[in-house]
Each structure stands twice: as C-alpha cells, then as structure tokens.
Design an enzyme around this catalytic site. Structure first.
Site, PDB file in Angstrom:
ATOM      1  N   LYS A  73     -85.266 -53.251  79.917  1.00 22.92           N
ATOM      2  CA  LYS A  73     -85.301 -52.900  81.531  1.00 22.92           C
ATOM      3  C   LYS A  73     -84.441 -54.360  81.815  1.00 22.92           C
ATOM      4  CE  LYS A  73     -88.304 -53.448  84.962  1.00 22.92           C
ATOM      5  NZ  LYS A  73     -89.901 -53.667  85.083  1.00 22.92           N
ATOM      6  N   SER A 128     -90.963 -50.603  88.642  1.00 21.42           N
ATOM      7  CA  SER A 128     -89.459 -51.437  88.916  1.00 21.42           C
ATOM      8  C   SER A 128     -89.195 -50.553  87.741  1.00 21.42           C
ATOM      9  CB  SER A 128     -89.952 -52.737  88.952  1.00 21.42           C
ATOM     10  OG  SER A 128     -89.958 -53.043  87.900  1.00 21.42           O
ATOM     11  N   SER A 152     -95.627 -50.861  87.266  1.00 22.22           N
ATOM     12  CA  SER A 152     -94.344 -50.832  87.665  1.00 22.22           C
ATOM     13  C   SER A 152     -93.923 -49.919  86.554  1.00 22.22           C
ATOM     14  CB  SER A 152     -93.482 -52.216  87.607  1.00 22.22           C
ATOM     15  OG  SER A 152     -93.251 -52.656  88.766  1.00 22.22           O
TER      16      SER A 152
END
Length: 374
Positions: A73, A128, A152
C-alpha cells in the site's frame, strides 16, 4: 498458498509467476489505475533469487510465501513488508491511495488517474486501501497489504468483493500516533489472508475452532442507519453460515447498542482537541463490547452502510459508520464477501472478534468459504 506450494515443489518457477503478474498489471492497470509504481525489473530479480535459493536448498520451510506476487500500500509500503519478503514473497509494486485533500478517503489515485472499481468503472473501490483492493479483485496479485484507520481495509474489501482483515491494535507495528490505524491485508481468499497473518504475526497455523461458533448479528450497532440493501445482503450471508453449520446465532443479554464513535474518532485525529469526551465514549463502548463478547464469540454486521458510490463523491453518509467503532476499540475485524447488490457491485459481511482473536476470524472465514462455496 497454492502458488508458494507450487514454487517450492518446483512445479512453478517464481520468475514465471511474477512475470505473469507483471503482464497482467501491464494489460489491466491502464484502465484500473490500481498502481502508483510497478517494480518490474526489481521484482524479476527478486523472483530469480527465490528460484536459486530453492534450487540450492530444496523446499525451504523458511519460505512459506515463495514466489507469491504481492502489492504494498502506497509509495512507502515496503517499510512494513519486511516479514513478507523474508518469507519469499515478491513485491511487484505500490498501490494507489487517496490524493491530497480527498474527502472521506474513499478513492485511490494511481499513476494513470483515479482508481476504479473492477466490477463497475463508474464506482469507487473504496479507500484508503483502494488500489490494494482493486488489484486483488482484478486478479493482478493474490495479496496486497493495507492499513485500516477507520475501515480502510474492510470497506474496499467489501466494495471489491475480496477478503479484508484489520488486525488488533498493537499486535503489529504501526506508525500511527493515535493507535487507530493498524496493518491489514486484502486477499482473494481467507486461506490466503491466513497465510499473510501467519507470516506477519509469526504465528503457526491455528487449529479449527469448535463449530458452530456463537455469534450476534447487528444490522446497525444501534446507531448507524445503514441502507436496506447492504443489511439484507449481510443478513443473507449470515443465514448461509448458519445453514452451513459454521455459526450459531445467539441473543445477547443486552441488545447491541454502541455509542456513535464518530465524534470520538474525529477528536482523536484532531490536534489540540479536548479528548475527555472521546475517552468517555471509548470506555463506554469497551464496556458494552466486553459484555457482548461474554455472550458470544463473534459480532456480525454489514461492512459498509451503502453500496459503492460514484466518483462524484460519497454523499452525506459516512461509509465508515459500521467499521470505525472497532478502530476506536482496537478489536480485530474481517470483511467477507456477502453477495452482490442490484447495481452489480459486491457487499461485505463484517466479523468482529475479541482482542487478539485474528485466528478465530480467519478460521471462521475459511469454513464459510468451504461450506458455502464462497
């Protein structure tokens, strides 16, 4: 994982597996925009090292993720990927996260533009960990690391139809000063998520729990006001688990009614805010959750209160309303695919367990997949 087993048995070569993943990314990502960077040359070099190590040592037990392509990520995701790389995984690139000032963190911004939902390009994948979920759902990689500060990992997992695990606060290292954000993973199956957990946490494969596991269903946690369709999809998934013998629903002595964690979460994220109210909400919800877990082993809810929204914005409803309570409380939680809505997009069922019980979440999720064909 099947890939690692094949590579260690020399039925597959890590270089071939990684080259195929890079080819999929090259063909698909111009439309998906799940990646910020792709590390093709370095990934192939690393895969070659894995192959040579196995040629010298045979089926090396210290490489449980031998040759498995993973995405990390954000641009700085390699900082937390050390245990995966040491286990033989090969990082192929960094995935998209929201751009600066993105409202509600529900989008990703890849190298070529806004990240789209693999099921419908006019919908967001959530955030996210947007690119991570999209890359896994599209079959570009089997595993992607994520981070979960309010949902997220779990929300994009639900909206992209994959498995997403948020870990217990404090179980794995996190740079978040508030303690709300913790590491997690997105995977195409619970078994793959369990492989990540065993490596990340350094734990052996757990024994299966005695089934059925006792669980409490709550459509709204007492405050959230979700839309009817994700509630119906979540409840239908629960009924499938009951019918398969994986869980047994029980009625808690006190109905599930948490205090809305939103104001407390926002206060903890705001420098200089008065935190007395936040601490009161956290303490009261901790008390209520402790009472609930005295009656049952799992709490089940829809993962998100709505279907995936479009790229114009999320509207007036927090997509985090069913997830961020467990960032405040620190409990581990997992989103499991729960079917599809009328718009053709996936929905998720959230499983929440007592602190430190990631193994229980993963075992139940694996049984759910095996027994329901999910």
């Amino acid at each position: 994982m099947e890939i690692a087993a094949g590579v260690k048995a020399r039925e597959l070569r890590a270089t071939d597996v990684v080259a195929q993943a890079l080819d999929r990314i090259g063909r698909t990502d111009p439309h998906l925009c799940a990646f910020v960077e792709v590390w093709g040359e370095e990934a192939l070099r690393r895969a070659g090292e894995v192959d040579r190590r196995l040629e010298r040592r045979g089926a090396d037990p210290s490489l449980p993720l031998a040759g498995v392509p993973v995405a990390v990520k954000g641009r700085h995701g390699l900082r937390t990927a050390g245990p995966l790389l040491a286990a033989g995984a090969v990082a192929v690139g960094s995935t998209s996260v929201p751009g600066p000032g993105t409202p509600w963190q529900t989008w990703g911004l890849g190298a070529r533009g806004r990240t789209v939902n693999p099921w419908r390009a006019d919908r967001t994948p959530g955030g996210s960990s947007a690119g991570a979920a999209a890359a896994v759902a599209a079959g570009l990689v089997p595993l992607a690391t994520g981070g979960d500060g309010a949902g997220s990992v779990r929300i994009p997992a639900a909206w992209c139809g994959v498995v997403g695990l948020k870990t217990t606060a404090g179980r794995l290292p996190s740079a978040d000063r508030t303690g709300l954000a913790v590491p997690g993973v997105l995977a195409r199956s619970a078994a793959d998520a369990a492989s990540w957990w065993q490596v990340a946490a350094g734990e052996p494969e757990p024994a299966l729990p005695a089934l059925p596991v006792t669980a409490v269903w709550s459509p709204d946690l007492g405050f959230a006001g979700p839309e009817p369709e994700p509630v119906a999809l979540g409840r239908a998934a629960v009924e499938r688990l009951v019918a398969a013998g994986a869980i047994r629903l029980v009625r808690p002595r006190v109905p599930v009614r948490l205090m809305d964690p939103g104001p407390a979460w926002l206060a903890l994220r705001t420098p200089g805010a008065d935190l007395a109210g936040a601490h009161r909400v956290r303490a009261e919800n901790d008390r209520r959750l402790a009472a609930l877990f005295a009656d049952a082993e799992l709490l089940l809810t829809p993962t998100a209160p709505t279907a995936p929204h479009g790229h114009e914005g999320p509207g007036d409803r927090y997509s985090t309303s069913l997830t961020w309570a467990f960032n405040l409380s620190g409990h581990p939680a997992l989103s499991l695919p729960a079917g599809f809505g009328g718009d053709g997009c996936p929905a998720g069922l959230q499983l929440v367990a007592p602190h430190g019980r990631e193994a229980l979440l993963l075992a139940v999720a694996r049984e759910a997949e095996a027994r329901t064909g999910g």
